[in-house]
Design a protein around this motif. Sequence first.
Motif, PDB file in Angstrom:
ATOM      1  N   LEU A  71       0.851  -1.186   0.000  1.00  0.00           N
ATOM      2  CA  LEU A  71       0.000   0.000   0.000  1.00  0.00           C
ATOM      3  C   LEU A  71       0.887   1.237   0.000  1.00  0.00           C
ATOM      4  O   LEU A  71       2.103   1.143  -0.010  1.00  0.00           O
ATOM      5  N   SER A  72       0.261   2.410   0.003  1.00  0.00           N
ATOM      6  CA  SER A  72       1.043   3.639  -0.082  1.00  0.00           C
ATOM      7  C   SER A  72       0.473   4.723   0.816  1.00  0.00           C
ATOM      8  O   SER A  72      -0.624   4.593   1.381  1.00  0.00           O
ATOM      9  N   GLN A  90       5.155  10.365  -2.451  1.00  0.00           N
ATOM     10  CA  GLN A  90       5.158   8.935  -2.113  1.00  0.00           C
ATOM     11  C   GLN A  90       6.558   8.528  -1.663  1.00  0.00           C
ATOM     12  O   GLN A  90       7.077   7.489  -2.067  1.00  0.00           O
ATOM     13  N   GLY A  91       7.159   9.366  -0.825  1.00  0.00           N
ATOM     14  CA  GLY A  91       8.542   9.157  -0.421  1.00  0.00           C
ATOM     15  C   GLY A  91       8.786   7.860   0.311  1.00  0.00           C
ATOM     16  O   GLY A  91       9.736   7.129   0.010  1.00  0.00           O
ATOM     17  N   MET A  92       7.937   7.532   1.285  1.00  0.00           N
ATOM     18  CA  MET A  92       8.172   6.311   2.047  1.00  0.00           C
ATOM     19  C   MET A  92       7.800   5.071   1.252  1.00  0.00           C
ATOM     20  O   MET A  92       8.409   4.009   1.416  1.00  0.00           O
ATOM     21  N   TYR A  93       6.817   5.187   0.367  1.00  0.00           N
ATOM     22  CA  TYR A  93       6.514   4.085  -0.550  1.00  0.00           C
ATOM     23  C   TYR A  93       7.730   3.808  -1.422  1.00  0.00           C
ATOM     24  O   TYR A  93       8.145   2.652  -1.585  1.00  0.00           O
ATOM     25  N   GLY A 152       1.516  12.059   0.514  1.00  0.00           N
ATOM     26  CA  GLY A 152       1.767  13.221   1.356  1.00  0.00           C
ATOM     27  C   GLY A 152       3.250  13.513   1.445  1.00  0.00           C
ATOM     28  O   GLY A 152       4.088  12.647   1.185  1.00  0.00           O
ATOM     29  N   ARG A 153       3.566  14.753   1.809  1.00  0.00           N
ATOM     30  CA  ARG A 153       4.965  15.126   1.972  1.00  0.00           C
ATOM     31  C   ARG A 153       5.560  14.397   3.176  1.00  0.00           C
ATOM     32  O   ARG A 153       4.894  14.205   4.194  1.00  0.00           O
ATOM     33  N   LEU A 154       6.798  13.987   3.060  1.00  0.00           N
ATOM     34  CA  LEU A 154       7.437  13.207   4.119  1.00  0.00           C
ATOM     35  C   LEU A 154       7.378  13.910   5.475  1.00  0.00           C
ATOM     36  O   LEU A 154       7.191  13.261   6.512  1.00  0.00           O
ATOM     37  N   GLU A 155       7.520  15.220   5.481  1.00  0.00           N
ATOM     38  CA  GLU A 155       7.502  15.957   6.751  1.00  0.00           C
ATOM     39  C   GLU A 155       6.126  15.999   7.397  1.00  0.00           C
ATOM     40  O   GLU A 155       6.011  16.259   8.598  1.00  0.00           O
ATOM     41  N   ASP A 156       5.080  15.745   6.605  1.00  0.00           N
ATOM     42  CA  ASP A 156       3.717  15.835   7.133  1.00  0.00           C
ATOM     43  C   ASP A 156       3.190  14.517   7.674  1.00  0.00           C
ATOM     44  O   ASP A 156       2.212  14.497   8.429  1.00  0.00           O
TER      45      ASP A 156
END
Length: 336
Positions: free
Chosen positions: A98-99, A156-159, A102-106
């Motif tokens: 899944l994904s 989708q930085g962490m994805y 959002g911005r990584l900082e948020d």
Amino acid sequence: MPSARKKPLDQQVIVITGASSGIGLATARMAAERGAKVVLAARNGEALAEIQGDIARSGGEAFHVVTDVSDRSQVEALARAVIDRYGRIDTWVNDAGLSIIGRLEDVEDADHRRLFDVNFWGLVYGSLVALPHLKKSRGTLINLGSVASDVAFPLQGMYSASKHAIKGFTDSLRIELKEEGAPVAVTLIKPAAIDTPFPAHARNYTDREPKLPPPVYRTEEVAEAIVHAAEYPRRDIYVGGGGRIMSAAQAVAPRVFDAVGSGMAGLQMRDDPPRRPEGSLYETGVGGRTRGSHPGYVMRRSLYTRSALHPLTTAAVVAGVGFAAAASLMGGSRHR
């Protein structure tokens, strides 16, 4: 280079995680249609039961095990259930994922961790639990990475990070198995954007409904690659020529790709407000659907992927077209 051919599909027992929707569901249906015994695993037991019934009514064989892949004990229970029923596992497909939009900082830390628990650790647990059985059956492990295993996407930085981690884990595991001499093939599938319920299942921190960036391909293209790899394993399979081009561009000119990538945020958002911002990060989403609601054009086939999977057939077709064209030209010249 492809590995040695495995058992014909109609002689295989195939385990598929994330089988309640999207790529996992399309793969389960396709494998069952081609004669495989299919084991469906996901969190949504109601959807899995309906899918199992649909496959049975179509003449296929399947059973389901409700499984949260982020819990290793549940993955172990899944493997035991398959062995108890069939006595072996020939192919294991780690598809659950899944994904977060959002911005990584948020994004809250807990949500970041949950995503990694499912996408990365779920795949690690599936791989390590499956391996002893795959060694016995001389089987195949198929892990779902992404074009995001090679490149990164805004919002989708962490994805993207989880898919990079999947590539590192899968490549390292493949090397260790080769060193050991284990008869297990390991394939990493790298799809481009695929028209699945993926955007609707994502946890959304923005004020707009997410969508997929083009080019977008149909779900069955990935299922075709997975089913092919179960019988004819390959090291890596890109699904979608667009994704392959992005990966190559990032490798050759990373700074240029960063500049292009920074403009992709807008391509991932619709104009309307989010419909279900909580997504399926913690709760199950709507199951039973292979397709999403992409508002733009969806590529029916990836000629790049089909030619990569069937190079001899493609070469023969190209040669045949060339021969026909040459014959036509020669015939035309004789009548001048």
